[in-house]
Design an enzyme around this catalytic site. Structure first.
Site, short mmCIF file in Angstrom:
data_model
loop_
_atom_site.label_atom_id
_atom_site.label_comp_id
_atom_site.label_asym_id
_atom_site.label_seq_id
_atom_site.Cartn_x
_atom_site.Cartn_y
_atom_site.Cartn_z
N ASP A 90 0.87 -1.16 -0.08
CA ASP A 90 -0.19 -0.06 0.12
C ASP A 90 1.04 1.30 0.03
OD1 ASP A 90 -2.24 1.67 0.01
OD2 ASP A 90 -3.28 0.68 1.87
N ALA A 92 1.20 5.49 0.98
CA ALA A 92 0.99 6.22 2.14
C ALA A 92 0.83 7.99 1.96
CB ALA A 92 2.07 6.04 3.31
N GLY A 105 -6.00 9.76 2.29
CA GLY A 105 -6.15 10.87 1.18
C GLY A 105 -7.16 10.31 0.21
N GLU A 112 -8.02 -0.14 4.01
CA GLU A 112 -6.63 -0.40 3.97
C GLU A 112 -6.11 -0.73 5.58
OE1 GLU A 112 -5.63 3.21 0.86
OE2 GLU A 112 -5.66 3.64 2.99
#
Length: 284
Positions: A90, A92, A105, A112
């Site tokens: 993932d 960030a 965001g 997640e």
């Protein structure tokens, strides 16, 4: 830096992260959300030789990426009981020196976090703009997913915790109203002063409990999560997957029933084309 430089940085980080952590013999792989994940899926497709690998996306965008790559997605709630994901990739919005992350965001923070906690290891991929010493240095707010009915109450509570001006996130067309998550919840973006790391508190740089205007990462996350109406907080902190697995092995899962909330490694694509790796042991 141009957009081309940023995209090249993302691709370089994704290629290195996948080379180091994607095993074609894996059974379940988590796929996060955001612009960097495009390159993660691209790199996985290049290396994937096993059609039996199942991919667990964290939202609509990542599911479409998996499908378009010819890979097989499954929903989070289809994972068999007691089965952990082999790895989750993932992005960030910001990462500090202790590998704590701000995410959300793209408004997928709840999914997640579900995937990160279910993974044996969470690997973060980002570009150089996300590489900071403290959270809320460049990224301005903590994303918080809340029940619509609780919006005003949560905003008032956030102000009491020290947030200067928490705001409801709207769609790009503001006349369309609040942005809604996959759970049909709202997102509140809450500004706070830069968050202390645990090392900062140990060094006496602030109490980190809000009493002196400073907050440590884990403390503010717990304080916000404790507000009635909050589904999830866009701070990924606490244990990483390796620590959680070690604790489970030690006490039979009494103290750690999930994976980690923060990554075991963060790959930052740099402006010069190189990749910096940040782990619990430091940066290289």
């Amino acid at each position: 830096m141009t957009d081309t430089n940023v995209e090249a940085a993302k691709r370089a980080a994704a290629q290195q992260a996948v080379a180091d952590h994607f095993d074609p013999s894996a059974s379940f792989v988590g796929i996060g959300s955001g612009t960097t994940i495009v390159y993660v899926v691209e790199a996985i497709k290049e290396r994937s030789t096993n059609p039996s690998v199942l991919f667990v996306p964290t939202g609509y965008q990542s599911r479409q990426l998996v499908i378009n790559a010819g890979l097989t997605p499954i929903s989070f709630d289809s994972i068999p009981d007691r089965v952990m994901l082999d790895v989750a990739f993932d992005g960030a919005d910001e990462v500090d020196t202790e590998l704590n992350c701000i995410k959300g965001g793209g408004a997928c923070l709840f999914q997640e976090k579900l995937v990160a906690e279910r993974a044996k290891k969470f690997v973060c991929v980002a570009d150089y703009r996300k590489r900071q010493d403290r959270l809320l240095t460049n990224w301005p707010t903590i994303p918080i997913e809340v029940a619509p009915l609780s919006q005003h109450k949560v905003e008032a509570s956030l102000r009491l915790l020290g947030s200067t001006n928490p705001k409801l996130r709207t769609t790009l067309l503001e006349k369309s109203g609040p942005l809604k998550t996959d759970q049909h919840f709202f997102i509140i973006d809450a500004p706070f002063p830069a968050l202390l790391t645990s090392a900062d508190v140990a060094a006496g740089k602030g109490k980190g409990d809000g009493s002196d205007g400073t907050w440590e990462v884990n403390n503010i996350s717990k304080a916000i999560k404790g507000l009635t109406g909050v589904l999830e907080v866009g701070i990924f902190s606490g244990m990483n997957g390796n620590d959680a697995q070690a604790l489970r092995a030690k006490d039979g899962a009494l103290s750690a029933v999930t994976g980690g909330q923060k990554p075991i490694a963060v790959y930052f694509g740099m402006a010069d084309g190189s990749v910096k790796l940040r782990t619990a042991d430091g940066e290289q």
